[in-house]
Design an enzyme around this catalytic site. Structure first.
Site, PDB file in Angstrom:
ATOM      1  N   ARG A 281      34.168  44.713  41.508  1.00  0.00           N
ATOM      2  CA  ARG A 281      33.968  43.883  42.697  1.00  0.00           C
ATOM      3  C   ARG A 281      32.651  44.213  43.393  1.00  0.00           C
ATOM      4  O   ARG A 281      31.969  43.330  43.916  1.00  0.00           O
ATOM      5  CB  ARG A 281      35.143  44.085  43.669  1.00  0.00           C
ATOM      6  CG  ARG A 281      36.424  43.443  43.160  1.00  0.00           C
ATOM      7  CD  ARG A 281      37.580  43.680  44.100  1.00  0.00           C
ATOM      8  NE  ARG A 281      37.268  43.291  45.461  1.00  0.00           N
ATOM      9  CZ  ARG A 281      37.893  43.772  46.551  1.00  0.00           C
ATOM     10  NH1 ARG A 281      38.875  44.652  46.406  1.00  0.00           N
ATOM     11  NH2 ARG A 281      37.550  43.388  47.743  1.00  0.00           N
TER      12      ARG A 281
ATOM     13  N   HIS B  92      37.187  46.445  57.981  1.00  0.00           N
ATOM     14  CA  HIS B  92      37.817  47.019  56.785  1.00  0.00           C
ATOM     15  C   HIS B  92      36.811  47.781  55.924  1.00  0.00           C
ATOM     16  O   HIS B  92      37.018  47.944  54.725  1.00  0.00           O
ATOM     17  CB  HIS B  92      38.527  45.917  55.977  1.00  0.00           C
ATOM     18  CG  HIS B  92      39.711  45.326  56.691  1.00  0.00           C
ATOM     19  ND1 HIS B  92      40.320  44.155  56.312  1.00  0.00           N
ATOM     20  CD2 HIS B  92      40.408  45.777  57.777  1.00  0.00           C
ATOM     21  CE1 HIS B  92      41.339  43.900  57.129  1.00  0.00           C
ATOM     22  NE2 HIS B  92      41.405  44.861  58.030  1.00  0.00           N
TER      23      HIS B  92
ATOM     24  N   CYS C 147      35.082  66.060  51.008  1.00  0.00           N
ATOM     25  CA  CYS C 147      34.385  66.398  52.261  1.00  0.00           C
ATOM     26  C   CYS C 147      33.996  65.170  53.086  1.00  0.00           C
ATOM     27  O   CYS C 147      33.494  65.317  54.201  1.00  0.00           O
ATOM     28  CB  CYS C 147      33.125  67.215  51.956  1.00  0.00           C
ATOM     29  SG  CYS C 147      31.875  66.275  51.067  1.00  0.00           S
TER      30      CYS C 147
HETATM   31  C1  BJW Z   1      38.587  29.416  52.954  1.00  0.00           C
HETATM   32  C2  BJW Z   1      37.816  28.923  51.922  1.00  0.00           C
HETATM   33  C3  BJW Z   1      36.581  28.360  52.279  1.00  0.00           C
HETATM   34  C4  BJW Z   1      39.592  29.747  51.039  1.00  0.00           C
HETATM   35  N1  BJW Z   1      36.223  28.323  53.559  1.00  0.00           N
HETATM   36  N2  BJW Z   1      38.215  29.360  54.214  1.00  0.00           N
HETATM   37  C5  BJW Z   1      51.914  44.541  62.340  1.00  0.00           C
HETATM   38  C6  BJW Z   1      52.867  43.746  61.735  1.00  0.00           C
HETATM   39  C7  BJW Z   1      53.140  43.876  60.367  1.00  0.00           C
HETATM   40  C8  BJW Z   1      52.449  44.790  59.577  1.00  0.00           C
HETATM   41  C9  BJW Z   1      51.510  45.568  60.174  1.00  0.00           C
HETATM   42  C10 BJW Z   1      51.262  45.447  61.534  1.00  0.00           C
HETATM   43  N3  BJW Z   1      50.273  46.329  61.855  1.00  0.00           N
HETATM   44  C11 BJW Z   1      49.897  46.974  60.720  1.00  0.00           C
HETATM   45  C12 BJW Z   1      50.644  46.554  59.686  1.00  0.00           C
HETATM   46  C13 BJW Z   1      50.544  47.016  58.275  1.00  0.00           C
HETATM   47  C14 BJW Z   1      49.399  46.383  57.515  1.00  0.00           C
HETATM   48  C15 BJW Z   1      49.558  44.869  57.489  1.00  0.00           C
HETATM   49  O1  BJW Z   1      48.930  44.134  58.204  1.00  0.00           O
HETATM   50  N4  BJW Z   1      50.405  44.380  56.607  1.00  0.00           N
HETATM   51  C16 BJW Z   1      50.629  42.927  56.490  1.00  0.00           C
HETATM   52  C17 BJW Z   1      50.198  42.434  55.095  1.00  0.00           C
HETATM   53  C18 BJW Z   1      52.055  42.640  56.782  1.00  0.00           C
HETATM   54  N5  BJW Z   1      48.096  46.761  58.064  1.00  0.00           N
HETATM   55  C19 BJW Z   1      47.528  47.929  57.734  1.00  0.00           C
HETATM   56  O2  BJW Z   1      48.059  48.724  56.990  1.00  0.00           O
HETATM   57  C20 BJW Z   1      46.187  48.231  58.371  1.00  0.00           C
HETATM   58  N6  BJW Z   1      46.210  49.554  58.936  1.00  0.00           N
HETATM   59  C21 BJW Z   1      46.857  49.821  60.060  1.00  0.00           C
HETATM   60  O3  BJW Z   1      47.407  48.963  60.713  1.00  0.00           O
HETATM   61  O4  BJW Z   1      46.820  51.157  60.415  1.00  0.00           O
HETATM   62  C22 BJW Z   1      47.740  51.588  61.391  1.00  0.00           C
HETATM   63  C23 BJW Z   1      49.085  51.702  60.731  1.00  0.00           C
HETATM   64  C24 BJW Z   1      49.215  52.578  59.664  1.00  0.00           C
HETATM   65  C25 BJW Z   1      50.446  52.707  59.037  1.00  0.00           C
HETATM   66  C26 BJW Z   1      51.527  51.932  59.462  1.00  0.00           C
HETATM   67  C27 BJW Z   1      51.371  51.021  60.511  1.00  0.00           C
HETATM   68  C28 BJW Z   1      50.126  50.937  61.156  1.00  0.00           C
HETATM   69  C29 BJW Z   1      45.102  48.257  57.324  1.00  0.00           C
HETATM   70  C30 BJW Z   1      44.838  46.916  56.754  1.00  0.00           C
HETATM   71  C31 BJW Z   1      43.781  47.046  55.677  1.00  0.00           C
HETATM   72  C32 BJW Z   1      43.604  45.764  54.882  1.00  0.00           C
HETATM   73  N7  BJW Z   1      42.781  46.052  53.768  1.00  0.00           N
HETATM   74  C33 BJW Z   1      42.421  44.976  52.851  1.00  0.00           C
HETATM   75  C34 BJW Z   1      41.691  45.597  51.645  1.00  0.00           C
HETATM   76  C35 BJW Z   1      40.257  45.978  52.026  1.00  0.00           C
HETATM   77  C36 BJW Z   1      39.520  46.518  50.839  1.00  0.00           C
HETATM   78  C37 BJW Z   1      39.328  45.488  49.772  1.00  0.00           C
HETATM   79  O5  BJW Z   1      38.652  44.472  49.976  1.00  0.00           O
HETATM   80  O6  BJW Z   1      39.854  45.732  48.685  1.00  0.00           O
HETATM   81  O7  BJW Z   1      41.593  44.020  53.508  1.00  0.00           O
HETATM   82  S1  BJW Z   1      43.835  43.989  52.359  1.00  0.00           S
HETATM   83  C38 BJW Z   1      42.969  42.456  52.337  1.00  0.00           C
HETATM   84  O8  BJW Z   1      43.502  41.563  53.349  1.00  0.00           O
HETATM   85  C39 BJW Z   1      41.538  42.778  52.737  1.00  0.00           C
HETATM   86  C40 BJW Z   1      41.199  41.625  53.629  1.00  0.00           C
HETATM   87  O9  BJW Z   1      40.139  41.982  54.499  1.00  0.00           O
HETATM   88  C41 BJW Z   1      42.499  41.355  54.349  1.00  0.00           C
HETATM   89  C42 BJW Z   1      42.618  39.995  54.919  1.00  0.00           C
HETATM   90  O10 BJW Z   1      42.558  39.014  53.927  1.00  0.00           O
HETATM   91  P1  BJW Z   1      41.754  37.682  54.238  1.00  0.00           P
HETATM   92  O11 BJW Z   1      40.331  37.995  54.453  1.00  0.00           O
HETATM   93  O12 BJW Z   1      42.453  36.936  55.287  1.00  0.00           O
HETATM   94  O13 BJW Z   1      41.822  36.937  52.800  1.00  0.00           O
HETATM   95  P2  BJW Z   1      42.974  36.048  52.167  1.00  0.00           P
HETATM   96  O14 BJW Z   1      42.713  35.992  50.714  1.00  0.00           O
HETATM   97  O15 BJW Z   1      44.315  36.486  52.618  1.00  0.00           O
HETATM   98  O16 BJW Z   1      42.775  34.610  52.814  1.00  0.00           O
HETATM   99  C43 BJW Z   1      41.648  33.816  52.521  1.00  0.00           C
HETATM  100  C44 BJW Z   1      41.661  32.637  53.443  1.00  0.00           C
HETATM  101  O17 BJW Z   1      40.478  31.889  53.219  1.00  0.00           O
HETATM  102  C45 BJW Z   1      42.838  31.659  53.188  1.00  0.00           C
HETATM  103  O18 BJW Z   1      43.421  31.298  54.445  1.00  0.00           O
HETATM  104  C46 BJW Z   1      42.178  30.447  52.545  1.00  0.00           C
HETATM  105  O19 BJW Z   1      42.801  29.209  52.881  1.00  0.00           O
HETATM  106  C47 BJW Z   1      40.800  30.514  53.154  1.00  0.00           C
HETATM  107  N8  BJW Z   1      39.741  29.878  52.365  1.00  0.00           N
HETATM  108  N9  BJW Z   1      38.477  29.090  50.715  1.00  0.00           N
HETATM  109  C48 BJW Z   1      37.069  28.793  54.489  1.00  0.00           C
HETATM  110  N10 BJW Z   1      35.741  27.843  51.300  1.00  0.00           N
END
Ligand code: BJW
Length: 252
Positions: free
Chosen positions: A71, A124, A135
């Site tokens: 990636r 992120h 480290c």
């Molecule tokens: C277009 C298009 C075009 C297509 N034009 N648009 C509260 C409630 C429930 C759960 C939790 C909560 N708080 C925390 C959590 C847990 C968890 C979480 O959220 N889980 C949910 C899945 C339920 N969150 C975490 O763990 C976070 N940490 C945290 O909260 O720490 C404190 C904590 C710790 C332990 C327990 C509890 C709390 C960390 C989150 C880290 C996310 N990391 C990733 C990977 C990053 C590295 C990598 O890239 O590999 O980040 S996951 C992945 O999802 C990545 C993205 O940044 C992120 C969001 O995805 P995104 O960008 O929205 O992409 P898609 O693919 O989902 O959507 C694409 C969109 O584009 C779609 O809507 C399409 O329609 C659209 N689209 N073409 C415009 N041309």
């Protein structure tokens, strides 16, 4: 659509502080697959939601490192698309009139910076920087594939390098979260672009801005959990919608 476009343009024209949250959809037109797209080629049997975890890295560091390296190279080759360029132009317009513009991104690809955006907050992390798991020392690897897997640290024998991205269950960078809280509590307009709005805490910032009375909008070809809660919605790809929005703002 045109009614929503003019509502968006007038809210942004009148705003002192505009905050934007971007997700993977913004880079889709730069040929970077979105996070919840099916992956291509070699990686199609892997689920990104299970690879992007500390547990996956601990259990199989080679597969996770190879996936991130693949990636990283895709991101290095990619060019900003008209959506990225329109956001950079919007920032210039707002700053030139004495306003503030904060671009919060969940993307790790650095395409906003490549497009010329200045005030970018990486919630992120970034795939372009890796760190020693022993480290914490950070490295910006050369723009070529790693030749060893899992990638060995140069500073600690036996330790591995990992990408400086935020995996599920990990904390977001403190400074980035603090800027995002400040932006969502002071902005007049908050726009969510190209994100599925399901990953927290990122998905919560527009909710806070909305509860305070900021004008909120979404740019996305598909519906998300925020779609029925925003004040205006530009339904379509950001590479087409954002240049139209910037043109509409500039035209009066
Ligand atoms: C277009 C298009 C075009 C297509 N034009 N648009 C509260 C409630 C429930 C759960 C939790 C909560 N708080 C925390 C959590 C847990 C968890 C979480 O959220 N889980 C949910 C899945 C339920 N969150 C975490 O763990 C976070 N940490 C945290 O909260 O720490 C404190 C904590 C710790 C332990 C327990 C509890 C709390 C960390 C989150 C880290 C996310 N990391 C990733 C990977 C990053 C590295 C990598 O890239 O590999 O980040 S996951 C992945 O999802 C990545 C993205 O940044 C992120 C969001 O995805 P995104 O960008 O929205 O992409 P898609 O693919 O989902 O959507 C694409 C969109 O584009 C779609 O809507 C399409 O329609 C659209 N689209 N073409 C415009 N041309």
């Amino acid at each position: 659509m045109d009614e929503h476009l003019s509502r968006a343009a007038s809210a942004i024209r009148e705003a002192e502080h505009v905050a934007v949250m971007t997700g993977a959809g913004v880079s889709a037109e730069s040929r970077i697959p979105t996070f919840r797209d099916t992956m291509e080629g070699l990686w199609k049997e892997f689920d990104p939601q299970t690879l992007a975890t500390p547990e996956a890295f601990a259990g199989d560091p080679e597969t996770v490192s190879r996936w991130y390296d693949w990636r990283r190279l895709k991101c290095l080759e990619a060019e900003p698309n008209p959506g990225h360029l329109a956001l950079a132009e919007l920032e210039r317009m707002i700053v030139a009139r004495g306003g503030r513009f904060t671009l919060l991104t969940q993307n790790v690809d650095r395409l906003h910076q490549k497009a010329g955006s200045r005030n970018v907050v990486e919630l992120h992390g970034t795939i372009m920087v890796w760190r020693c798991t022993e480290c914490g020392r950070e490295f910006e690897p050369a723009p070529e594939a790693f030749d060893a897997f899992p990638v060995p640290s140069e500073c600690h024998e036996g330790a591995l390098l990992r990408p400086c991205v935020v995996w599920f269950g990990e904390m977001l960078p403190e400074q980035a979260v603090s800027v995002a809280h400040e932006a969502s509590s002071t902005c007049d307009v908050f726009i969510s672009i190209g994100t599925s709005s399901v990953v927290y805490p990122a998905a919560g910032f527009i909710e806070s801005a909305s509860m305070r009375g900021a004008s909120t909008g979404e740019v996305n070809p598909a519906e998300t959990p925020m779609s029925t809660r925003v004040d205006w919605r530009l339904e379509g790809p950001s590479g087409a919608m954002l240049p139209r929005l910037v043109k509409a703002i500039a035209s009066t």
